[in-house]
Design a protein around this motif. Structure first.
Motif, short mmCIF file in Angstrom:
data_model
loop_
_atom_site.label_atom_id
_atom_site.label_comp_id
_atom_site.label_asym_id
_atom_site.label_seq_id
_atom_site.Cartn_x
_atom_site.Cartn_y
_atom_site.Cartn_z
N GLY A 54 -20.48 -42.74 70.16
CA GLY A 54 -20.93 -41.65 71.03
C GLY A 54 -20.12 -41.51 72.30
N ASP A 55 -18.94 -42.15 72.35
CA ASP A 55 -18.09 -42.07 73.54
C ASP A 55 -17.35 -40.74 73.63
OD1 ASP A 55 -18.81 -44.69 74.15
OD2 ASP A 55 -17.10 -45.53 73.07
N ILE A 56 -17.05 -40.15 72.49
CA ILE A 56 -16.32 -38.89 72.42
C ILE A 56 -17.02 -37.95 71.46
CG2 ILE A 56 -14.08 -39.92 73.00
CD1 ILE A 56 -13.37 -39.77 69.99
N THR A 57 -16.65 -36.67 71.51
CA THR A 57 -17.14 -35.70 70.56
C THR A 57 -15.95 -34.94 69.99
OG1 THR A 57 -17.47 -34.03 72.28
CG2 THR A 57 -19.36 -35.37 71.71
N ALA A 58 -16.13 -34.44 68.78
CA ALA A 58 -15.08 -33.68 68.11
C ALA A 58 -15.28 -32.20 68.41
CB ALA A 58 -15.11 -33.92 66.61
N VAL A 59 -14.17 -31.52 68.62
CA VAL A 59 -14.16 -30.06 68.80
C VAL A 59 -13.46 -29.51 67.56
CG1 VAL A 59 -13.29 -28.14 70.19
CG2 VAL A 59 -14.03 -30.26 71.31
N SER A 60 -14.23 -28.84 66.72
CA SER A 60 -13.68 -28.30 65.47
C SER A 60 -13.33 -26.84 65.64
CB SER A 60 -14.71 -28.44 64.34
OG SER A 60 -15.01 -29.79 64.12
N LEU A 61 -12.11 -26.49 65.24
CA LEU A 61 -11.65 -25.11 65.30
C LEU A 61 -11.30 -24.65 63.90
CD1 LEU A 61 -9.26 -25.33 68.38
CD2 LEU A 61 -11.59 -24.46 68.32
N ASP A 85 -1.01 -23.98 71.24
CA ASP A 85 -2.03 -24.62 70.39
C ASP A 85 -2.93 -25.58 71.16
OD1 ASP A 85 -3.24 -24.71 67.85
OD2 ASP A 85 -2.23 -26.59 67.39
N ARG A 86 -2.88 -25.57 72.47
CA ARG A 86 -3.77 -26.42 73.26
C ARG A 86 -5.15 -25.81 73.34
NH1 ARG A 86 0.29 -27.85 78.26
NH2 ARG A 86 1.56 -29.33 77.09
N VAL A 87 -6.14 -26.67 73.53
CA VAL A 87 -7.53 -26.25 73.67
C VAL A 87 -8.00 -26.66 75.05
CG1 VAL A 87 -9.87 -26.53 72.79
CG2 VAL A 87 -7.94 -26.42 71.19
N TYR A 88 -8.70 -25.76 75.72
CA TYR A 88 -9.20 -25.99 77.08
C TYR A 88 -10.71 -25.81 77.09
CZ TYR A 88 -4.30 -25.40 78.28
OH TYR A 88 -2.94 -25.54 78.35
N GLU A 89 -11.36 -26.51 78.00
CA GLU A 89 -12.80 -26.36 78.15
C GLU A 89 -13.11 -25.14 79.00
OE1 GLU A 89 -14.40 -29.98 79.74
OE2 GLU A 89 -13.80 -31.13 77.99
N VAL A 90 -14.16 -24.43 78.64
CA VAL A 90 -14.65 -23.28 79.39
C VAL A 90 -16.09 -23.61 79.78
CG1 VAL A 90 -15.24 -20.83 79.29
CG2 VAL A 90 -13.21 -21.68 78.09
N HIS A 91 -16.33 -23.76 81.06
CA HIS A 91 -17.66 -24.16 81.53
C HIS A 91 -18.47 -22.94 81.95
CE1 HIS A 91 -16.94 -28.43 81.22
NE2 HIS A 91 -15.72 -28.18 81.65
N ALA A 92 -18.57 -22.02 81.01
CA ALA A 92 -19.39 -20.83 81.20
C ALA A 92 -19.97 -20.46 79.84
CB ALA A 92 -18.54 -19.68 81.74
#
Length: 122
Positions: A54-61, A85-92
Protein backbone atom coordinates in the motif's frame (compact mmCIF):
# COMPACT_ATOMS: atom_id res chain seq x y z
CA UNK A 1 7.09 -7.59 6.58
CA UNK A 2 9.33 -6.66 3.68
CA UNK A 3 12.73 -5.38 4.56
CA UNK A 4 13.74 -1.99 3.29
CA UNK A 5 16.49 -2.23 0.69
CA UNK A 6 18.52 0.49 -0.97
CA UNK A 7 16.74 -0.38 -4.24
CA UNK A 8 13.28 0.04 -2.72
CA UNK A 9 14.32 3.24 -1.00
CA UNK A 10 15.69 4.59 -4.30
CA UNK A 11 12.48 3.71 -6.16
CA UNK A 12 10.29 5.35 -3.52
CA UNK A 13 12.51 8.44 -3.48
CA UNK A 14 12.41 8.68 -7.30
CA UNK A 15 8.61 8.68 -7.25
CA UNK A 16 8.54 11.27 -4.46
CA UNK A 17 11.08 13.53 -6.17
CA UNK A 18 9.29 13.38 -9.53
CA UNK A 19 6.01 14.56 -8.02
CA UNK A 20 4.13 12.74 -10.76
CA UNK A 21 3.37 9.14 -11.71
CA UNK A 22 6.34 7.35 -13.29
CA UNK A 23 6.48 4.43 -15.70
CA UNK A 24 8.76 1.47 -14.91
CA UNK A 25 11.18 2.71 -17.58
CA UNK A 26 11.27 6.19 -16.04
CA UNK A 27 11.84 4.64 -12.64
CA UNK A 28 14.70 2.55 -14.00
CA UNK A 29 16.38 5.59 -15.53
CA UNK A 30 16.06 7.65 -12.35
CA UNK A 31 16.96 4.82 -9.95
CA UNK A 32 20.11 3.93 -11.90
CA UNK A 33 21.47 7.33 -10.92
CA UNK A 34 21.12 6.34 -7.27
CA UNK A 35 21.76 2.58 -7.44
CA UNK A 36 24.01 1.80 -10.42
CA UNK A 37 23.30 -1.61 -11.87
CA UNK A 38 19.66 -1.77 -10.79
CA UNK A 39 17.70 -3.68 -13.42
CA UNK A 40 14.14 -3.78 -14.70
CA UNK A 41 13.41 -7.05 -12.89
CA UNK A 42 14.30 -5.36 -9.60
CA UNK A 43 12.06 -2.42 -10.49
CA UNK A 44 9.08 -4.71 -11.17
CA UNK A 45 9.71 -6.88 -8.09
CA UNK A 46 9.81 -3.82 -5.85
CA UNK A 47 6.79 -2.21 -7.50
CA UNK A 48 4.80 -5.38 -6.83
CA UNK A 49 5.87 -5.44 -3.18
CA UNK A 50 5.20 -1.72 -2.75
CA UNK A 51 1.73 -2.08 -4.29
CA UNK A 52 0.93 -4.99 -1.97
CA UNK A 53 2.14 -2.98 1.03
CA UNK A 54 0.00 0.00 0.00
CA UNK A 55 3.00 2.33 -0.35
CA UNK A 56 2.20 3.20 -3.97
CA UNK A 57 -0.77 3.08 -6.32
CA UNK A 58 -0.95 2.28 -10.01
CA UNK A 59 -2.25 4.79 -12.53
CA UNK A 60 -3.70 2.89 -15.48
CA UNK A 61 -4.09 4.61 -18.83
CA UNK A 62 -5.83 3.12 -21.86
CA UNK A 63 -3.33 1.75 -24.35
CA UNK A 64 -0.30 2.36 -22.15
CA UNK A 65 1.70 0.87 -19.34
CA UNK A 66 0.83 1.60 -15.74
CA UNK A 67 2.49 4.50 -13.98
CA UNK A 68 3.13 4.55 -10.24
CA UNK A 69 2.67 7.26 -7.63
CA UNK A 70 2.94 7.43 -3.86
CA UNK A 71 -0.23 6.40 -2.05
CA UNK A 72 -2.22 8.82 0.05
CA UNK A 73 -2.74 11.68 -2.40
CA UNK A 74 -6.49 11.57 -1.98
CA UNK A 75 -8.90 12.04 -4.85
CA UNK A 76 -7.26 13.49 -7.94
CA UNK A 77 -7.02 13.03 -11.69
CA UNK A 78 -4.28 12.96 -14.33
CA UNK A 79 -3.03 14.77 -17.44
CA UNK A 80 -1.27 12.69 -20.10
CA UNK A 81 1.05 14.56 -22.48
CA UNK A 82 0.70 13.12 -25.98
CA UNK A 83 4.12 14.48 -26.94
CA UNK A 84 6.49 13.26 -24.19
CA UNK A 85 4.16 10.53 -22.79
CA UNK A 86 4.56 11.85 -19.24
CA UNK A 87 1.66 11.78 -16.81
CA UNK A 88 0.99 14.59 -14.34
CA UNK A 89 -1.31 14.84 -11.35
CA UNK A 90 -4.30 17.18 -11.55
CA UNK A 91 -5.59 18.16 -8.12
CA UNK A 92 -8.99 19.30 -9.28
CA UNK A 93 -12.25 17.55 -10.01
CA UNK A 94 -15.30 18.64 -11.98
CA UNK A 95 -17.42 17.48 -9.07
CA UNK A 96 -20.54 15.39 -8.83
CA UNK A 97 -20.52 12.82 -11.63
CA UNK A 98 -23.72 11.16 -10.41
CA UNK A 99 -25.69 13.47 -12.72
CA UNK A 100 -23.94 11.79 -15.70
CA UNK A 101 -24.88 8.30 -14.51
CA UNK A 102 -27.91 6.63 -16.14
CA UNK A 103 -31.12 6.76 -14.11
CA UNK A 104 -31.25 4.09 -11.44
CA UNK A 105 -27.48 3.53 -11.44
CA UNK A 106 -25.29 4.16 -8.40
CA UNK A 107 -21.91 5.75 -9.08
CA UNK A 108 -19.18 4.43 -6.77
CA UNK A 109 -16.09 6.15 -8.19
CA UNK A 110 -14.67 7.79 -11.30
CA UNK A 111 -11.38 8.39 -13.06
CA UNK A 112 -10.65 11.30 -15.35
CA UNK A 113 -7.64 11.63 -17.63
CA UNK A 114 -6.98 14.79 -19.59
CA UNK A 115 -4.95 14.51 -22.81
CA UNK A 116 -2.93 17.20 -24.51
CA UNK A 117 0.55 18.72 -24.55
CA UNK A 118 2.40 19.67 -21.35
CA UNK A 119 3.96 23.08 -20.84
CA UNK A 120 7.46 21.70 -21.43
CA UNK A 121 6.55 20.19 -24.82
CA UNK A 122 4.42 23.11 -25.88
Amino acid sequence: MERTTKQRTAIQQCIADAGRPLSPQELLEHAQGVVPGIGMATIYRNLKAMLEAGDITAVSLPGGCDRYELAGHGHHHHFHCRSCDRVYEVHACPGDMQKLTPEGFLLESHELTLYGVCSHCR
